[in-house]
Design an enzyme around this catalytic site. Sequence first.
Site, mmCIF file in Angstrom:
data_model
loop_
_atom_site.group_PDB
_atom_site.id
_atom_site.type_symbol
_atom_site.label_atom_id
_atom_site.label_comp_id
_atom_site.label_asym_id
_atom_site.label_seq_id
_atom_site.Cartn_x
_atom_site.Cartn_y
_atom_site.Cartn_z
ATOM 1 N N ASP A 235 71.229 24.564 63.545
ATOM 2 C CA ASP A 235 70.628 25.535 62.658
ATOM 3 C C ASP A 235 71.345 25.552 61.506
ATOM 4 O OD1 ASP A 235 69.028 28.084 61.911
ATOM 5 O OD2 ASP A 235 67.950 27.746 63.784
ATOM 6 N N ASP A 256 71.736 20.824 58.395
ATOM 7 C CA ASP A 256 70.380 21.017 57.647
ATOM 8 C C ASP A 256 69.461 19.750 58.501
ATOM 9 O OD1 ASP A 256 68.070 20.842 56.066
ATOM 10 O OD2 ASP A 256 69.219 21.011 54.175
ATOM 11 N N MET A 257 68.143 20.240 58.948
ATOM 12 C CA MET A 257 67.320 19.162 59.741
ATOM 13 C C MET A 257 66.680 18.114 58.843
ATOM 14 S SD MET A 257 64.425 21.787 60.773
ATOM 15 C CE MET A 257 63.688 22.706 59.587
ATOM 16 N N LYS A 270 60.569 24.114 68.191
ATOM 17 C CA LYS A 270 59.810 25.292 68.711
ATOM 18 C C LYS A 270 59.772 26.419 67.403
ATOM 19 C CE LYS A 270 59.670 29.678 71.666
ATOM 20 N NZ LYS A 270 60.119 30.560 70.469
ATOM 21 N N HIS A 274 55.684 25.231 61.783
ATOM 22 C CA HIS A 274 54.874 26.117 61.020
ATOM 23 C C HIS A 274 55.428 26.906 59.887
ATOM 24 C CE1 HIS A 274 55.493 30.157 63.587
ATOM 25 N NE2 HIS A 274 56.544 29.733 63.290
#
Length: 370
Positions: A235, A256-257, A270, A274
Amino acid sequence: MAEESRAKMATTSSAELLQAESELVRHSLGYLKSMALHSAVKLGIPDALHRCGGAASLPDLSSALALPCSKRPYLSRLMKMLAVEGIFTAVDVPAAGEGEGAATAPSVRYGLNPVSRLLVGGGVSPCVLMGTSPLFLEASLRLPQWFQRDGEGEPAFAMAHGESPYATTGHDMEFNALVNEAMGSDSRYMAELVVRECGEVFTGVTSLVDVGGGNGTMAAAIAKAFPHVRCSVLDLPHVIQGLVSTHESVEFAAGDMMEYVPPADAVLLKCVLHNWSDQDCVKILTKCKEAVAQGAKAGKVIIIDAVVGSPSHSQQVLEAQVLMDMQMMMLFMSKEREELNWQKIFTEAGFSHYKIQHVLGMRSIIQLYP
Ligand code: SAH
């Protein structure tokens, strides 16, 4: 009154007109439902009822809440509204010595039901407080202006606050804590259901990265339920900062994804996708695909998010999903997706097949394979 509207009124039955009027009142004052729920959480009503054994008369509830005497007569109004809306039960208690000359007026006992039980002992109360937070409410007031402004531009949240929600969590520690507690409380409750309803998803998985995993609640629950799974939580630095792992097989990584996802058998996302546009989701999923392709086993990506409008969903679930969709539009200009939207981004990110299970109420679990 305009001619056209007068003509319409003349052809509509009184019953229809009156029904329409009450519908409009129900919706225009609907924000008071949200704020009554907010008040119930802030005042600690679910916990107070729990301490009273699950139900209480109004005088007992007032005492348990330690309300000032001047406000006690008003508690009945709040409880009545929340009971009508299905948050608490209300049972009439006949007056002592019923019939003529009854000693006391009939009274009501308010109690917990499955909805309010979810708020006891913290429960998912932080989600209620985040959903009704002033920063979100102020953003919602900007929606008409946002619709009228041309161009892609910024979401209503940024219009109201000058920055994105994740920029705000970066410097507003109170809001950061509110968001992390809310998502953590959702994960605590969701983890139990995932283990119960679809635990087989973790069979054969030995390592998992929870991407955008917040404070690690979900990862800790997975590690506890499936001791063979080593979990890491990726995260942003301000989310990970200061977190101490509560489970020996859970570790934290700040990053950073969009740039890098550490290799593992499985990646969990999860309530992350969105928050992002289709284009950003493809970027994130591409990084996740690289991460699971490097693992020792043929890996997979596990998504927990809404799949809007499945025929198996009730009207109530659909209503929750479209409300979350509006929230995503307001916060990030992102969305809750229907299966076709999901399919499109999976294909663009280079995945070959997926399996959806509608076993988590308004959310579903999707397993995605390279
Ligand atoms: N998965 C968690 C949290 C979901 S909220 C849960 O369901 O409880 C979305 C999370 O994505 C937040 O914790 C946010 O900090 C994180 N996030 C946002 N941008 C990110 C980025 N670029 N890289 C990694 N994490 C990010």
